[in-house]
Design a protein around this motif. Structure first.
Motif, PDB file in Angstrom:
ATOM      1  N   HIS A 155      -9.923 -61.077  15.558  1.00 28.71           N
ATOM      2  CA  HIS A 155      -8.900 -61.767  14.764  1.00 28.71           C
ATOM      3  C   HIS A 155      -9.075 -61.463  13.273  1.00 28.71           C
ATOM      4  N   LEU A 156      -9.146 -60.182  12.956  1.00 32.33           N
ATOM      5  CA  LEU A 156      -9.349 -59.728  11.586  1.00 32.33           C
ATOM      6  C   LEU A 156      -8.202 -58.834  11.138  1.00 32.33           C
ATOM      7  N   GLU A 157      -8.090 -58.705   9.844  1.00 31.90           N
ATOM      8  CA  GLU A 157      -7.190 -57.713   9.255  1.00 31.90           C
ATOM      9  C   GLU A 157      -7.983 -56.410   9.112  1.00 31.90           C
ATOM     10  N   ILE A 158      -7.299 -55.302   9.268  1.00 31.93           N
ATOM     11  CA  ILE A 158      -7.955 -54.000   9.099  1.00 31.93           C
ATOM     12  C   ILE A 158      -8.457 -53.851   7.665  1.00 31.93           C
ATOM     13  N   SER A 159      -7.784 -54.503   6.734  1.00 34.94           N
ATOM     14  CA  SER A 159      -8.208 -54.430   5.332  1.00 34.94           C
ATOM     15  C   SER A 159      -9.621 -54.989   5.138  1.00 34.94           C
ATOM     16  N   PHE A 160     -10.033 -55.932   5.987  1.00 40.22           N
ATOM     17  CA  PHE A 160     -11.387 -56.473   5.902  1.00 40.22           C
ATOM     18  C   PHE A 160     -12.417 -55.382   6.179  1.00 40.22           C
ATOM     19  N   VAL A 161     -12.202 -54.606   7.226  1.00 40.88           N
ATOM     20  CA  VAL A 161     -13.131 -53.518   7.566  1.00 40.88           C
ATOM     21  C   VAL A 161     -13.067 -52.435   6.497  1.00 40.88           C
ATOM     22  N   ASN A 162     -11.884 -52.176   5.958  1.00 40.34           N
ATOM     23  CA  ASN A 162     -11.762 -51.204   4.867  1.00 40.34           C
ATOM     24  C   ASN A 162     -12.554 -51.661   3.646  1.00 40.34           C
ATOM     25  N   ALA A 163     -12.527 -52.967   3.365  1.00 41.19           N
ATOM     26  CA  ALA A 163     -13.298 -53.504   2.229  1.00 41.19           C
ATOM     27  C   ALA A 163     -14.794 -53.312   2.461  1.00 41.19           C
ATOM     28  N   LEU A 164     -15.241 -53.499   3.708  1.00 37.28           N
ATOM     29  CA  LEU A 164     -16.653 -53.281   4.019  1.00 37.28           C
ATOM     30  C   LEU A 164     -17.034 -51.817   3.825  1.00 37.28           C
TER      31      LEU A 164
ATOM     32  N   GLY B  27     -23.169 -53.334  15.874  1.00 30.96           N
ATOM     33  CA  GLY B  27     -23.980 -54.535  15.673  1.00 30.96           C
ATOM     34  C   GLY B  27     -23.929 -55.025  14.238  1.00 30.96           C
ATOM     35  N   ARG B  28     -24.059 -54.105  13.313  1.00 27.29           N
ATOM     36  CA  ARG B  28     -24.008 -54.446  11.889  1.00 27.29           C
ATOM     37  C   ARG B  28     -22.629 -54.994  11.519  1.00 27.29           C
ATOM     38  N   LEU B  29     -21.583 -54.341  12.023  1.00 24.66           N
ATOM     39  CA  LEU B  29     -20.223 -54.782  11.731  1.00 24.66           C
ATOM     40  C   LEU B  29     -19.969 -56.184  12.285  1.00 24.66           C
ATOM     41  N   GLU B  30     -20.418 -56.433  13.497  1.00 22.44           N
ATOM     42  CA  GLU B  30     -20.239 -57.761  14.088  1.00 22.44           C
ATOM     43  C   GLU B  30     -21.032 -58.825  13.330  1.00 22.44           C
ATOM     44  N   LYS B  31     -22.201 -58.469  12.844  1.00 21.22           N
ATOM     45  CA  LYS B  31     -23.001 -59.399  12.052  1.00 21.22           C
ATOM     46  C   LYS B  31     -22.268 -59.767  10.762  1.00 21.22           C
ATOM     47  N   LEU B  32     -21.665 -58.779  10.116  1.00 20.13           N
ATOM     48  CA  LEU B  32     -20.913 -59.038   8.891  1.00 20.13           C
ATOM     49  C   LEU B  32     -19.681 -59.897   9.172  1.00 20.13           C
ATOM     50  N   VAL B  33     -19.039 -59.667  10.297  1.00 23.19           N
ATOM     51  CA  VAL B  33     -17.879 -60.475  10.674  1.00 23.19           C
ATOM     52  C   VAL B  33     -18.295 -61.924  10.902  1.00 23.19           C
ATOM     53  N   ARG B  34     -19.413 -62.124  11.599  1.00 25.51           N
ATOM     54  CA  ARG B  34     -19.890 -63.492  11.839  1.00 25.51           C
ATOM     55  C   ARG B  34     -20.222 -64.203  10.525  1.00 25.51           C
ATOM     56  N   LEU B  35     -20.861 -63.496   9.600  1.00 29.19           N
ATOM     57  CA  LEU B  35     -21.166 -64.088   8.298  1.00 29.19           C
ATOM     58  C   LEU B  35     -19.877 -64.496   7.589  1.00 29.19           C
ATOM     59  N   HIS B  36     -18.893 -63.644   7.673  1.00 33.75           N
ATOM     60  CA  HIS B  36     -17.609 -63.908   7.019  1.00 33.75           C
ATOM     61  C   HIS B  36     -16.886 -65.083   7.675  1.00 33.75           C
ATOM     62  N   GLN B  37     -16.809 -65.076   8.992  1.00 33.64           N
ATOM     63  CA  GLN B  37     -16.034 -66.099   9.694  1.00 33.64           C
ATOM     64  C   GLN B  37     -16.791 -67.424   9.819  1.00 33.64           C
ATOM     65  N   ASP B  38     -18.044 -67.392  10.209  1.00 35.77           N
ATOM     66  CA  ASP B  38     -18.793 -68.620  10.457  1.00 35.77           C
ATOM     67  C   ASP B  38     -19.227 -69.328   9.177  1.00 35.77           C
TER      68      ASP B  38
ATOM     69  N   SER C  17     -17.956 -68.496   6.045  1.00 38.36           N
ATOM     70  CA  SER C  17     -16.899 -68.355   5.021  1.00 38.36           C
ATOM     71  C   SER C  17     -17.383 -67.590   3.796  1.00 38.36           C
ATOM     72  N   ILE C  18     -18.151 -66.544   4.039  1.00 34.88           N
ATOM     73  CA  ILE C  18     -18.633 -65.704   2.944  1.00 34.88           C
ATOM     74  C   ILE C  18     -17.549 -64.689   2.617  1.00 34.88           C
ATOM     75  N   HIS C  19     -17.213 -64.622   1.361  1.00 32.32           N
ATOM     76  CA  HIS C  19     -16.166 -63.704   0.904  1.00 32.32           C
ATOM     77  C   HIS C  19     -16.606 -62.259   1.146  1.00 32.32           C
ATOM     78  N   PRO C  20     -15.689 -61.394   1.552  1.00 36.44           N
ATOM     79  CA  PRO C  20     -16.061 -59.996   1.828  1.00 36.44           C
ATOM     80  C   PRO C  20     -16.775 -59.303   0.661  1.00 36.44           C
ATOM     81  N   ASP C  21     -16.418 -59.674  -0.572  1.00 32.23           N
ATOM     82  CA  ASP C  21     -17.068 -59.048  -1.727  1.00 32.23           C
ATOM     83  C   ASP C  21     -18.535 -59.449  -1.849  1.00 32.23           C
ATOM     84  N   ASP C  22     -18.905 -60.576  -1.263  1.00 30.28           N
ATOM     85  CA  ASP C  22     -20.285 -61.067  -1.353  1.00 30.28           C
ATOM     86  C   ASP C  22     -21.140 -60.678  -0.163  1.00 30.28           C
ATOM     87  N   LEU C  23     -20.541 -60.069   0.839  1.00 32.07           N
ATOM     88  CA  LEU C  23     -21.288 -59.723   2.052  1.00 32.07           C
ATOM     89  C   LEU C  23     -22.386 -58.700   1.791  1.00 32.07           C
ATOM     90  N   ASP C  24     -22.201 -57.817   0.814  1.00 30.22           N
ATOM     91  CA  ASP C  24     -23.253 -56.842   0.522  1.00 30.22           C
ATOM     92  C   ASP C  24     -24.512 -57.530   0.013  1.00 30.22           C
TER      93      ASP C  24
END
Length: 100
Positions: A17-26, A49-60, A62-69
């Motif tokens: 349940h993501l936008e493709i732009s989210f993965v592009n931002a990553l 695995g890494r991508l799913e971990k980042l998605v969980r951090l974002h969704q669970d 509520s970490i902004h994509p810019d802060d995931l790094d």
């Protein structure tokens, strides 16, 4: 590389349940590598695995994509420190056995 060994970003985004732009931002942040074949975006299975971990951090959390790094870097550091701690504990047990 053949697309049948890769995971389509569009399918991954539908499933999570993501936008493709989210993965592009990553990808722009250097957190994942996207492969384009015939105008279709893919990710390698090794990075799933890494991508799913980042998605969980974002969704669970509520970490902004810019802060995931930043969060990802801190988690990697914690994991490395835990591995070092385990290694040192194993060494300590070894030397305690020799001393006794």
């Amino acid at each position: 590389m053949q697309p049948n060994n890769l995971i389509a970003i569009s399918e991954f985004c539908v499933h999570h349940h993501l936008e493709i732009s989210f993965v592009n931002a990553l990808e722009q942040q250097g957190l994942v590598e996207i492969i384009t074949i015939e105008q279709t975006l893919y990710v390698q299975p090794e990075q799933l695995g890494r991508l799913e971990k980042l998605v969980r951090l974002h969704q669970d959390l509520s970490i902004h994509p810019d802060d995931l790094d930043i969060v990802s870097d801190l988690l990697e550091r914690v994991e490395n420190l835990q591995a070092q701690l385990t290694q040192l504990q194993n060494r300590l047990v070894f030397y305690e056995r020799i001393a006794n």
